[in-house]
Scaffold this motif. Structure first.
Motif, PDB file in Angstrom:
ATOM      1  N   ALA A 145       0.832  -1.201   0.000  1.00 50.80           N
ATOM      2  CA  ALA A 145       0.000   0.000   0.000  1.00 50.80           C
ATOM      3  C   ALA A 145       0.870   1.256   0.000  1.00 50.80           C
ATOM      4  CB  ALA A 145      -0.935   0.004   1.207  1.00 50.80           C
ATOM      5  N   CYS A 146       1.948   1.241   0.768  1.00 55.29           N
ATOM      6  CA  CYS A 146       2.869   2.374   0.800  1.00 55.29           C
ATOM      7  C   CYS A 146       3.444   2.641  -0.593  1.00 55.29           C
ATOM      8  CB  CYS A 146       4.001   2.099   1.798  1.00 55.29           C
ATOM      9  SG  CYS A 146       5.277   3.384   1.842  1.00 55.29           S
ATOM     10  N   MET A 147       3.853   1.578  -1.284  1.00 52.53           N
ATOM     11  CA  MET A 147       4.393   1.729  -2.648  1.00 52.53           C
ATOM     12  C   MET A 147       3.356   2.355  -3.582  1.00 52.53           C
ATOM     13  SD  MET A 147       6.139  -2.049  -2.766  1.00 52.53           S
ATOM     14  CE  MET A 147       6.155  -2.110  -4.551  1.00 52.53           C
ATOM     15  N   ASP A 148       2.129   1.882  -3.500  1.00 53.22           N
ATOM     16  CA  ASP A 148       1.072   2.405  -4.373  1.00 53.22           C
ATOM     17  C   ASP A 148       0.862   3.899  -4.160  1.00 53.22           C
ATOM     18  OD1 ASP A 148       0.630  -0.097  -5.441  1.00 53.22           O
ATOM     19  OD2 ASP A 148      -0.992  -0.585  -4.055  1.00 53.22           O
ATOM     20  N   VAL A 149       0.815   4.318  -2.897  1.00 56.56           N
ATOM     21  CA  VAL A 149       0.584   5.736  -2.596  1.00 56.56           C
ATOM     22  C   VAL A 149       1.769   6.573  -3.056  1.00 56.56           C
ATOM     23  CG1 VAL A 149       0.172   7.422  -0.767  1.00 56.56           C
ATOM     24  CG2 VAL A 149      -0.962   5.201  -0.674  1.00 56.56           C
ATOM     25  N   CYS A 150       2.991   6.065  -2.876  1.00 53.55           N
ATOM     26  CA  CYS A 150       4.183   6.793  -3.337  1.00 53.55           C
ATOM     27  C   CYS A 150       4.135   7.014  -4.850  1.00 53.55           C
ATOM     28  CB  CYS A 150       5.449   6.030  -2.959  1.00 53.55           C
ATOM     29  SG  CYS A 150       5.849   6.075  -1.198  1.00 53.55           S
ATOM     30  N   LEU A 151       3.735   5.988  -5.592  1.00 55.69           N
ATOM     31  CA  LEU A 151       3.661   6.123  -7.049  1.00 55.69           C
ATOM     32  C   LEU A 151       2.603   7.143  -7.454  1.00 55.69           C
ATOM     33  CD1 LEU A 151       4.058   2.410  -8.227  1.00 55.69           C
ATOM     34  CD2 LEU A 151       5.725   4.265  -8.428  1.00 55.69           C
ATOM     35  N   LYS A 152       1.465   7.103  -6.778  1.00 57.17           N
ATOM     36  CA  LYS A 152       0.421   8.101  -7.045  1.00 57.17           C
ATOM     37  C   LYS A 152       0.946   9.507  -6.771  1.00 57.17           C
ATOM     38  CE  LYS A 152      -3.631   5.151  -6.032  1.00 57.17           C
ATOM     39  NZ  LYS A 152      -4.496   5.463  -7.193  1.00 57.17           N
ATOM     40  N   TYR A 153       1.667   9.659  -5.669  1.00 55.12           N
ATOM     41  CA  TYR A 153       2.231  10.963  -5.294  1.00 55.12           C
ATOM     42  C   TYR A 153       3.192  11.458  -6.380  1.00 55.12           C
ATOM     43  CZ  TYR A 153       4.612  14.545  -2.487  1.00 55.12           C
ATOM     44  OH  TYR A 153       5.140  15.719  -2.037  1.00 55.12           O
ATOM     45  N   LEU A 154       4.099  10.593  -6.809  1.00 58.53           N
ATOM     46  CA  LEU A 154       5.117  10.994  -7.785  1.00 58.53           C
ATOM     47  C   LEU A 154       4.505  11.332  -9.136  1.00 58.53           C
ATOM     48  CD1 LEU A 154       7.873   8.399  -6.849  1.00 58.53           C
ATOM     49  CD2 LEU A 154       7.908  10.859  -6.386  1.00 58.53           C
ATOM     50  N   ARG A 155       3.408  10.657  -9.509  1.00 60.69           N
ATOM     51  CA  ARG A 155       2.730  10.994 -10.756  1.00 60.69           C
ATOM     52  C   ARG A 155       2.044  12.349 -10.664  1.00 60.69           C
ATOM     53  NH1 ARG A 155       1.482   5.297 -11.112  1.00 60.69           N
ATOM     54  NH2 ARG A 155      -0.462   5.651  -9.978  1.00 60.69           N
ATOM     55  N   LEU A 156       1.443  12.627  -9.499  1.00 57.56           N
ATOM     56  CA  LEU A 156       0.713  13.881  -9.327  1.00 57.56           C
ATOM     57  C   LEU A 156       1.632  15.068  -9.095  1.00 57.56           C
ATOM     58  CD1 LEU A 156      -2.233  12.682  -7.047  1.00 57.56           C
ATOM     59  CD2 LEU A 156      -2.464  13.696  -9.326  1.00 57.56           C
ATOM     60  N   PHE A 157       2.728  14.840  -8.336  1.00 57.09           N
ATOM     61  CA  PHE A 157       3.622  15.937  -7.944  1.00 57.09           C
ATOM     62  C   PHE A 157       5.076  15.573  -8.259  1.00 57.09           C
ATOM     63  CE2 PHE A 157       0.190  15.422  -4.720  1.00 57.09           C
ATOM     64  CZ  PHE A 157      -0.612  16.490  -5.124  1.00 57.09           C
ATOM     65  N   PRO A 158       5.454  15.553  -9.535  1.00 56.72           N
ATOM     66  CA  PRO A 158       6.804  15.087  -9.909  1.00 56.72           C
ATOM     67  C   PRO A 158       7.925  16.067  -9.580  1.00 56.72           C
ATOM     68  CG  PRO A 158       5.604  15.835 -11.843  1.00 56.72           C
ATOM     69  CD  PRO A 158       4.620  15.872 -10.708  1.00 56.72           C
ATOM     70  N   ASN A 159       7.600  17.321  -9.287  1.00 57.54           N
ATOM     71  CA  ASN A 159       8.649  18.330  -9.118  1.00 57.54           C
ATOM     72  C   ASN A 159       8.609  19.028  -7.761  1.00 57.54           C
ATOM     73  OD1 ASN A 159       9.601  18.004 -11.872  1.00 57.54           O
ATOM     74  ND2 ASN A 159       7.756  19.107 -12.512  1.00 57.54           N
ATOM     75  N   THR A 160       8.166  18.346  -6.725  1.00 54.66           N
ATOM     76  CA  THR A 160       8.109  18.975  -5.412  1.00 54.66           C
ATOM     77  C   THR A 160       9.416  18.758  -4.651  1.00 54.66           C
ATOM     78  OG1 THR A 160       7.284  17.051  -4.197  1.00 54.66           O
ATOM     79  CG2 THR A 160       5.653  18.411  -5.356  1.00 54.66           C
ATOM     80  N   ASN A 161       9.548  19.457  -3.529  1.00 54.40           N
ATOM     81  CA  ASN A 161      10.738  19.311  -2.683  1.00 54.40           C
ATOM     82  C   ASN A 161      10.813  17.941  -2.016  1.00 54.40           C
ATOM     83  OD1 ASN A 161      11.479  21.951  -3.259  1.00 54.40           O
ATOM     84  ND2 ASN A 161      10.351  22.788  -1.501  1.00 54.40           N
ATOM     85  N   GLU A 162       9.662  17.234  -1.984  1.00 53.92           N
ATOM     86  CA  GLU A 162       9.610  15.940  -1.303  1.00 53.92           C
ATOM     87  C   GLU A 162       9.829  14.762  -2.256  1.00 53.92           C
ATOM     88  OE1 GLU A 162       9.533  15.607   1.803  1.00 53.92           O
ATOM     89  OE2 GLU A 162       8.796  17.511   2.584  1.00 53.92           O
ATOM     90  N   THR A 163      10.138  15.044  -3.512  1.00 54.42           N
ATOM     91  CA  THR A 163      10.272  13.965  -4.493  1.00 54.42           C
ATOM     92  C   THR A 163      11.292  12.912  -4.060  1.00 54.42           C
ATOM     93  OG1 THR A 163       9.651  15.435  -6.316  1.00 54.42           O
ATOM     94  CG2 THR A 163      10.822  13.415  -6.890  1.00 54.42           C
TER      95      THR A 163
END
Length: 414
Positions: A145-163
């Motif tokens: 589940a953690c992996m899935d959420v991380c991938l969703k995050y990276l697709r939505l916000f590819p250029n944030t400070n938290e990448t």
């Protein structure tokens, strides 16, 4: 057929807690709905507008009335059964959409109230919220589940400070997931899925095949805080709803075949209010905003199913909020067992005793109490021989006594 009923000033159309499955429309006059706020215990009154439906939620959901309907001016009210409502309004897109949006707003409000009661915290924005969800899954060792959420995050916000932080979290979760998952590689998940196939024959037509999605155990289907652009109908398997509160996961509900989820974001254009993940192999139909209207318009019965689903969820969520408003910790724990009984989740029952597949952590999540407090109260119940605790389940010796005590403590201002 529906009939017009005349009520004189001062009449009561129905009382709170009545089992009355009629649906009403105010045609002429004035009617008020009176209830008690479950959080504060204060009285609430709403005056209805001409042409407004009332009593629909409890009638469609098949639960007791949540308010008292009082006539404050001579009135004419249209009265109909649920069957008559379905026959007349299932093809009325305007009415159905209005009711769906009203119920969606009420359910979202109950989710917010639940979150507030569990922990007073500032609202997180989408990026902070999704990162919090990913970290919560990692902490709970739900690495898939953690992996899935991380991938969703990276697709939505590819250029944030938290990448980089999210990418590192994904890598760590993947490593742990692969280590633990090696022993399960021999099991064919597609075969497990096929054993539940055939549910909901109405949606098994070839026309629906292009909407079909399959998910493995623990996979995140939608994530809290992400934008909502699709909703789902479960064909087989079960879906767990969870919310992230102060870095901890709180279980909300288990959805079964024939139920929808994700539809709230479709109706009110808001971020996801909860995370939905596969509890075992799951097969769903996925619909987007564009074909939602076509689906409902072309299948009037689906709109009715959605209405009934919202009614059930609002009632269940309100029931959950009630637990969190109880001041006495022991009574909160009693009410967790009571709601499990009300939901028919007992694995074994006699006239008074009940066995539930429940653990201390589940009670922590439902009650909003600390793990230490829950364990302390459970130990006291064991010493008093009111509870037996086993590895995967607990047995209550007298559920009626618990319900009686909860009733005493849940009166207004108790």
């Amino acid at each position: 057929m529906p009939k017009a009923v005349q009520y004189s000033k001062g009449s009561i159309i129905y009382f709170e807690n009545d089992n009355d499955e009629r649906i009403f429309i105010l045609q002429k006059g004035a009617v008020v709905l009176s209830s008690t706020d479950i959080e504060t215990g204060n009285p609430m009154t709403i005056q209805l507008s001409m042409g407004e439906f009332f009593g629909a939620k409890s009638a469609l959901g098949h639960f007791p009335r949540e308010e008292t309907a009082t006539v404050i001016q001579d009135s004419i009210v249209i009265s109909m059964t649920v069957q008559e409502f379905e026959m007349i309004f299932s093809n009325n897109q305007q009415v159905i959409y209005k009711m769906l949006r009203v119920f969606s707003g009420q359910l979202r409000g109950m989710h917010k109230k639940t979150k507030t009661l569990l922990a007073h915290q500032e609202e997180l924005d989408q990026k902070e919220g999704m990162l919090s969800v990913a970290r919560s899954f990692y902490k709970d060792e739900q690495h898939r589940a953690c992996m899935d959420v991380c991938l969703k995050y990276l697709r939505l916000f590819p250029n944030t400070n938290e990448t980089e932080t999210v990418a590192r979290l994904y890598a760590d979760a993947k490593l742990l997931f692969e280590k633990r998952d090696k022993r399960n590689k021999t099991e064919d998940s597609s075969q497990r899925l096929s054993t539940a196939a055939g549910a909901l024959a109405h949606f098994s037509l070839p026309a629906f095949e292009r909407f079909q999605k399959k998910y493995e155990n623990g996979q995140v289907i939608i994530c809290e805080f992400e934008p909502g652009d699709s909703f789902y109908l479960i064909q087989s398997g079960e879906v767990q709803l969870v919310k992230c509160v102060n870095g901890n996961m709180s279980k909300l509900d288990i959805l079964k075949p024939g139920e929808f989820f994700g539809e709230m974001a479709i109706l009110d254009n808001s971020p996801r209010s909860a995370t939905c993940m596969a509890a075992g192999p799951v097969q769903c139909l996925e619909f987007n905003k564009e074909n939602f209207e076509v689906l409902v318009t072309g299948n009037p019965q689906i709109a009715i199913i959605l209405l009934k689903l919202f009614c059930k969820r609002i009632y269940d969520q309100k029931r959950r909020v009630r637990i969190l408003t109880i001041r006495d910790p022991l009574t909160r724990i009693y009410d967790v067992f009571c709601i499990y009984d009300d939901m028919g989740l007992s694995t074994r029952k006699t006239e008074k005793s009940r066995s539930f597949n429940i653990k201390a952590q589940d009670i922590v999540q439902w009650s909003g109490l600390s793990p230490e407090k829950v364990q302390d109260e459970l130990n006291k119940l064991v010493l008093k021989k009111k509870l037996q605790i086993f590895e995967n389940y607990m047995t209550i010796t007298n559920i009626e006594e618990m319900k009686y005590n909860v009733g005493l403590k849940t009166q207004p201002h108790s």
